[in-house]
Design a protein around this motif. Structure first.
Motif, PDB file in Angstrom:
ATOM      1  N   ARG A  98       0.811  -1.214   0.000  1.00 54.10           N
ATOM      2  CA  ARG A  98       0.000   0.000   0.000  1.00 54.10           C
ATOM      3  C   ARG A  98       0.845   1.265   0.000  1.00 54.10           C
ATOM      4  O   ARG A  98       0.546   2.224  -0.710  1.00 54.10           O
ATOM      5  CB  ARG A  98      -0.964   0.008   1.185  1.00 54.10           C
ATOM      6  CG  ARG A  98      -2.080   1.023   0.980  1.00 54.10           C
ATOM      7  CD  ARG A  98      -2.947   1.067   2.167  1.00 54.10           C
ATOM      8  NE  ARG A  98      -2.393   2.176   2.944  1.00 54.10           N
ATOM      9  CZ  ARG A  98      -3.026   2.807   3.896  1.00 54.10           C
ATOM     10  NH1 ARG A  98      -4.206   2.434   4.255  1.00 54.10           N
ATOM     11  NH2 ARG A  98      -2.475   3.804   4.527  1.00 54.10           N
ATOM     12  N   ARG A 112      -6.781   9.164   4.585  1.00 52.42           N
ATOM     13  CA  ARG A 112      -7.774   8.123   4.304  1.00 52.42           C
ATOM     14  C   ARG A 112      -8.358   8.416   2.928  1.00 52.42           C
ATOM     15  O   ARG A 112      -8.920   9.485   2.709  1.00 52.42           O
ATOM     16  CB  ARG A 112      -8.886   8.149   5.340  1.00 52.42           C
ATOM     17  CG  ARG A 112      -8.482   7.666   6.683  1.00 52.42           C
ATOM     18  CD  ARG A 112      -9.701   7.581   7.601  1.00 52.42           C
ATOM     19  NE  ARG A 112      -9.309   7.215   8.936  1.00 52.42           N
ATOM     20  CZ  ARG A 112      -9.142   8.080   9.937  1.00 52.42           C
ATOM     21  NH1 ARG A 112      -9.355   9.363   9.761  1.00 52.42           N
ATOM     22  NH2 ARG A 112      -8.773   7.655  11.119  1.00 52.42           N
ATOM     23  N   VAL A 114     -10.873   7.087  -0.197  1.00 51.40           N
ATOM     24  CA  VAL A 114     -11.943   6.237  -0.719  1.00 51.40           C
ATOM     25  C   VAL A 114     -11.915   6.386  -2.233  1.00 51.40           C
ATOM     26  O   VAL A 114     -11.958   7.496  -2.756  1.00 51.40           O
ATOM     27  CB  VAL A 114     -13.314   6.668  -0.149  1.00 51.40           C
ATOM     28  CG1 VAL A 114     -14.434   5.901  -0.804  1.00 51.40           C
ATOM     29  CG2 VAL A 114     -13.336   6.492   1.364  1.00 51.40           C
ATOM     30  N   CYS A 134     -19.110   9.145   2.303  1.00 54.88           N
ATOM     31  CA  CYS A 134     -17.833   9.720   2.751  1.00 54.88           C
ATOM     32  C   CYS A 134     -18.048  10.781   3.829  1.00 54.88           C
ATOM     33  O   CYS A 134     -17.258  10.875   4.777  1.00 54.88           O
ATOM     34  CB  CYS A 134     -17.056  10.282   1.559  1.00 54.88           C
ATOM     35  SG  CYS A 134     -16.346   8.969   0.539  1.00 54.88           S
ATOM     36  N   ALA A 137     -18.684   8.824   6.989  1.00 56.08           N
ATOM     37  CA  ALA A 137     -17.421   8.265   7.483  1.00 56.08           C
ATOM     38  C   ALA A 137     -16.545   9.344   8.096  1.00 56.08           C
ATOM     39  O   ALA A 137     -15.934   9.137   9.149  1.00 56.08           O
ATOM     40  CB  ALA A 137     -16.688   7.560   6.336  1.00 56.08           C
ATOM     41  N   VAL A 144     -11.577  12.309   5.338  1.00 63.26           N
ATOM     42  CA  VAL A 144     -11.655  11.257   4.323  1.00 63.26           C
ATOM     43  C   VAL A 144     -11.649  11.959   2.975  1.00 63.26           C
ATOM     44  O   VAL A 144     -12.369  12.929   2.771  1.00 63.26           O
ATOM     45  CB  VAL A 144     -12.957  10.427   4.469  1.00 63.26           C
ATOM     46  CG1 VAL A 144     -13.140   9.480   3.299  1.00 63.26           C
ATOM     47  CG2 VAL A 144     -12.977   9.669   5.786  1.00 63.26           C
ATOM     48  N   ASP A 165      -7.827   3.072   0.675  1.00 64.31           N
ATOM     49  CA  ASP A 165      -8.280   2.374   1.881  1.00 64.31           C
ATOM     50  C   ASP A 165      -9.569   1.622   1.626  1.00 64.31           C
ATOM     51  O   ASP A 165      -9.868   0.639   2.287  1.00 64.31           O
ATOM     52  CB  ASP A 165      -8.513   3.392   3.014  1.00 64.31           C
ATOM     53  CG  ASP A 165      -7.228   4.033   3.461  1.00 64.31           C
ATOM     54  OD1 ASP A 165      -6.350   3.294   3.957  1.00 64.31           O
ATOM     55  OD2 ASP A 165      -7.088   5.247   3.293  1.00 64.31           O
ATOM     56  N   CYS A 166     -10.329   2.134   0.655  1.00 59.42           N
ATOM     57  CA  CYS A 166     -11.652   1.587   0.407  1.00 59.42           C
ATOM     58  C   CYS A 166     -12.022   1.790  -1.062  1.00 59.42           C
ATOM     59  O   CYS A 166     -11.808   2.884  -1.600  1.00 59.42           O
ATOM     60  CB  CYS A 166     -12.662   2.310   1.300  1.00 59.42           C
ATOM     61  SG  CYS A 166     -14.387   1.954   0.969  1.00 59.42           S
ATOM     62  N   LEU A 167     -12.546   0.765  -1.693  1.00 60.76           N
ATOM     63  CA  LEU A 167     -13.117   0.889  -3.039  1.00 60.76           C
ATOM     64  C   LEU A 167     -14.626   0.934  -2.837  1.00 60.76           C
ATOM     65  O   LEU A 167     -15.225  -0.023  -2.358  1.00 60.76           O
ATOM     66  CB  LEU A 167     -12.735  -0.297  -3.915  1.00 60.76           C
ATOM     67  CG  LEU A 167     -13.357  -0.350  -5.300  1.00 60.76           C
ATOM     68  CD1 LEU A 167     -13.005   0.880  -6.124  1.00 60.76           C
ATOM     69  CD2 LEU A 167     -12.933  -1.616  -6.030  1.00 60.76           C
ATOM     70  N   LEU A 168     -15.223   2.073  -3.174  1.00 63.56           N
ATOM     71  CA  LEU A 168     -16.630   2.291  -2.891  1.00 63.56           C
ATOM     72  C   LEU A 168     -17.476   2.030  -4.136  1.00 63.56           C
ATOM     73  O   LEU A 168     -17.309   2.668  -5.164  1.00 63.56           O
ATOM     74  CB  LEU A 168     -16.846   3.734  -2.421  1.00 63.56           C
ATOM     75  CG  LEU A 168     -18.261   4.141  -2.050  1.00 63.56           C
ATOM     76  CD1 LEU A 168     -18.827   3.242  -0.953  1.00 63.56           C
ATOM     77  CD2 LEU A 168     -18.296   5.585  -1.613  1.00 63.56           C
TER      78      LEU A 168
END
Length: 170
Positions: A98, A112, A114, A134, A137, A144, A165-168
Protein backbone atom coordinates in the motif's frame (compact mmCIF):
# COMPACT_ATOMS: atom_id res chain seq x y z
CA UNK A 1 -20.89 -22.64 -36.86
CA UNK A 2 -21.98 -20.40 -33.99
CA UNK A 3 -23.02 -16.78 -33.63
CA UNK A 4 -22.08 -15.19 -30.31
CA UNK A 5 -23.73 -11.89 -29.45
CA UNK A 6 -22.32 -9.76 -26.67
CA UNK A 7 -25.31 -8.02 -25.09
CA UNK A 8 -29.06 -8.26 -25.33
CA UNK A 9 -29.45 -5.70 -28.09
CA UNK A 10 -26.96 -7.61 -30.24
CA UNK A 11 -29.11 -10.72 -29.70
CA UNK A 12 -32.02 -8.99 -31.42
CA UNK A 13 -29.96 -8.63 -34.59
CA UNK A 14 -27.99 -11.88 -34.29
CA UNK A 15 -31.14 -13.99 -34.18
CA UNK A 16 -31.91 -12.96 -37.76
CA UNK A 17 -29.00 -15.15 -38.83
CA UNK A 18 -30.65 -18.54 -39.24
CA UNK A 19 -27.75 -20.71 -40.41
CA UNK A 20 -26.17 -21.24 -37.00
CA UNK A 21 -27.11 -21.45 -33.34
CA UNK A 22 -27.04 -18.16 -31.46
CA UNK A 23 -25.44 -17.77 -28.04
CA UNK A 24 -25.74 -14.46 -26.20
CA UNK A 25 -23.72 -13.12 -23.28
CA UNK A 26 -25.87 -10.70 -21.29
CA UNK A 27 -24.11 -7.78 -19.64
CA UNK A 28 -26.45 -6.67 -16.84
CA UNK A 29 -28.65 -3.72 -17.72
CA UNK A 30 -30.06 -5.62 -20.69
CA UNK A 31 -31.76 -8.15 -18.34
CA UNK A 32 -32.05 -6.11 -15.14
CA UNK A 33 -32.85 -2.66 -16.51
CA UNK A 34 -30.88 0.55 -16.11
CA UNK A 35 -31.67 2.06 -12.72
CA UNK A 36 -31.82 5.77 -12.05
CA UNK A 37 -29.91 7.19 -9.12
CA UNK A 38 -32.84 6.36 -6.80
CA UNK A 39 -32.92 2.73 -7.98
CA UNK A 40 -36.10 3.21 -10.01
CA UNK A 41 -36.20 1.81 -13.54
CA UNK A 42 -37.92 4.04 -16.08
CA UNK A 43 -40.72 2.77 -18.32
CA UNK A 44 -38.57 2.71 -21.50
CA UNK A 45 -35.93 0.61 -19.70
CA UNK A 46 -38.59 -1.71 -18.25
CA UNK A 47 -39.95 -2.20 -21.79
CA UNK A 48 -36.44 -2.81 -23.15
CA UNK A 49 -35.59 -5.42 -20.53
CA UNK A 50 -38.98 -7.12 -21.07
CA UNK A 51 -38.35 -7.38 -24.80
CA UNK A 52 -34.83 -8.73 -24.30
CA UNK A 53 -35.97 -11.25 -21.70
CA UNK A 54 -38.76 -12.48 -23.99
CA UNK A 55 -36.44 -12.67 -26.99
CA UNK A 56 -34.04 -14.90 -25.04
CA UNK A 57 -36.50 -17.75 -25.66
CA UNK A 58 -35.41 -17.73 -29.32
CA UNK A 59 -31.73 -18.36 -28.52
CA UNK A 60 -29.98 -21.68 -28.33
CA UNK A 61 -27.91 -20.60 -25.35
CA UNK A 62 -27.34 -17.75 -22.91
CA UNK A 63 -24.58 -16.64 -20.58
CA UNK A 64 -25.10 -14.35 -17.61
CA UNK A 65 -22.60 -12.85 -15.20
CA UNK A 66 -24.51 -13.65 -12.01
CA UNK A 67 -27.29 -15.69 -10.42
CA UNK A 68 -29.35 -12.46 -10.16
CA UNK A 69 -29.19 -12.04 -13.93
CA UNK A 70 -30.03 -15.71 -14.47
CA UNK A 71 -33.15 -15.32 -12.30
CA UNK A 72 -34.28 -12.48 -14.61
CA UNK A 73 -34.47 -14.89 -17.55
CA UNK A 74 -37.66 -16.84 -18.31
CA UNK A 75 -37.62 -20.14 -16.38
CA UNK A 76 -37.08 -22.31 -19.49
CA UNK A 77 -34.15 -20.17 -20.60
CA UNK A 78 -32.58 -20.05 -17.12
CA UNK A 79 -32.55 -23.86 -17.06
CA UNK A 80 -30.06 -23.86 -19.96
CA UNK A 81 -28.14 -20.73 -18.99
CA UNK A 82 -24.51 -20.77 -17.87
CA UNK A 83 -23.18 -18.28 -15.33
CA UNK A 84 -19.73 -16.96 -16.29
CA UNK A 85 -18.63 -14.05 -14.07
CA UNK A 86 -16.21 -11.46 -15.36
CA UNK A 87 -12.70 -12.48 -14.50
CA UNK A 88 -9.78 -10.62 -13.00
CA UNK A 89 -6.46 -10.49 -14.84
CA UNK A 90 -4.11 -11.68 -12.12
CA UNK A 91 -1.13 -10.47 -14.12
CA UNK A 92 -2.38 -6.89 -13.62
CA UNK A 93 -4.14 -7.22 -10.28
CA UNK A 94 -1.61 -8.62 -7.87
CA UNK A 95 -0.85 -7.63 -4.30
CA UNK A 96 1.06 -4.34 -4.13
CA UNK A 97 2.39 -2.81 -0.93
CA UNK A 98 0.00 0.00 0.00
CA UNK A 99 2.75 2.50 0.83
CA UNK A 100 4.45 1.79 -2.50
CA UNK A 101 1.14 2.12 -4.34
CA UNK A 102 0.43 5.43 -2.59
CA UNK A 103 3.83 6.79 -3.51
CA UNK A 104 3.23 5.78 -7.14
CA UNK A 105 -0.24 7.38 -7.06
CA UNK A 106 1.13 10.57 -5.48
CA UNK A 107 -1.01 10.18 -2.33
CA UNK A 108 0.12 10.96 1.21
CA UNK A 109 0.59 7.82 3.35
CA UNK A 110 -1.46 9.12 6.30
CA UNK A 111 -4.62 10.24 4.49
CA UNK A 112 -7.77 8.12 4.30
CA UNK A 113 -8.71 7.65 0.66
CA UNK A 114 -11.94 6.24 -0.72
CA UNK A 115 -11.78 5.29 -4.40
CA UNK A 116 -14.84 5.80 -6.60
CA UNK A 117 -14.02 4.09 -9.90
CA UNK A 118 -16.79 5.43 -12.10
CA UNK A 119 -17.93 8.51 -13.97
CA UNK A 120 -19.86 10.77 -11.54
CA UNK A 121 -21.89 12.11 -14.49
CA UNK A 122 -23.49 8.67 -15.02
CA UNK A 123 -26.63 8.93 -12.89
CA UNK A 124 -26.95 5.23 -12.12
CA UNK A 125 -23.48 5.21 -10.54
CA UNK A 126 -25.04 7.32 -7.76
CA UNK A 127 -22.09 9.58 -7.04
CA UNK A 128 -24.29 11.52 -4.61
CA UNK A 129 -24.46 8.36 -2.48
CA UNK A 130 -20.66 8.02 -2.52
CA UNK A 131 -20.35 11.62 -1.34
CA UNK A 132 -22.91 11.03 1.43
CA UNK A 133 -21.12 7.86 2.57
CA UNK A 134 -17.83 9.72 2.75
CA UNK A 135 -19.42 12.55 4.75
CA UNK A 136 -20.81 9.99 7.22
CA UNK A 137 -17.42 8.26 7.48
CA UNK A 138 -15.68 11.59 7.94
CA UNK A 139 -18.03 12.54 10.80
CA UNK A 140 -17.03 9.33 12.59
CA UNK A 141 -13.37 8.92 11.60
CA UNK A 142 -12.02 12.33 10.70
CA UNK A 143 -10.81 13.50 7.28
CA UNK A 144 -11.66 11.26 4.32
CA UNK A 145 -10.80 12.05 0.72
CA UNK A 146 -13.05 10.78 -2.07
CA UNK A 147 -10.87 10.12 -5.12
CA UNK A 148 -12.75 9.80 -8.42
CA UNK A 149 -11.10 7.52 -10.97
CA UNK A 150 -12.98 8.41 -14.14
CA UNK A 151 -11.23 8.40 -17.49
CA UNK A 152 -8.17 6.80 -15.90
CA UNK A 153 -5.91 4.61 -18.01
CA UNK A 154 -6.93 1.00 -17.15
CA UNK A 155 -3.26 0.14 -16.58
CA UNK A 156 -3.25 2.62 -13.64
CA UNK A 157 -6.28 1.10 -11.88
CA UNK A 158 -4.42 -1.69 -10.03
CA UNK A 159 -2.16 0.91 -8.39
CA UNK A 160 -5.11 3.15 -7.41
CA UNK A 161 -7.01 0.18 -6.01
CA UNK A 162 -3.98 -0.95 -4.01
CA UNK A 163 -3.37 2.58 -2.73
CA UNK A 164 -6.95 3.21 -1.56
CA UNK A 165 -8.28 2.37 1.88
CA UNK A 166 -11.65 1.59 0.41
CA UNK A 167 -13.12 0.89 -3.04
CA UNK A 168 -16.63 2.29 -2.89
CA UNK A 169 -19.32 0.72 -5.09
CA UNK A 170 -22.74 2.34 -4.96
Amino acid sequence: ELVHGHGGEVALVARFYLRAPVLVSYCGDDLLGTPRANGEISLPHRLRRGLLRAQSRLLEGTLTKSREMERALPRRVAARNAIVPNGVDRALFEPVDRDDARARAGWRPEERVVLFAADPAVERKRFWLAEAACQTAEARLGPVRLHVASGVDPADMPILMSAADCLLLT
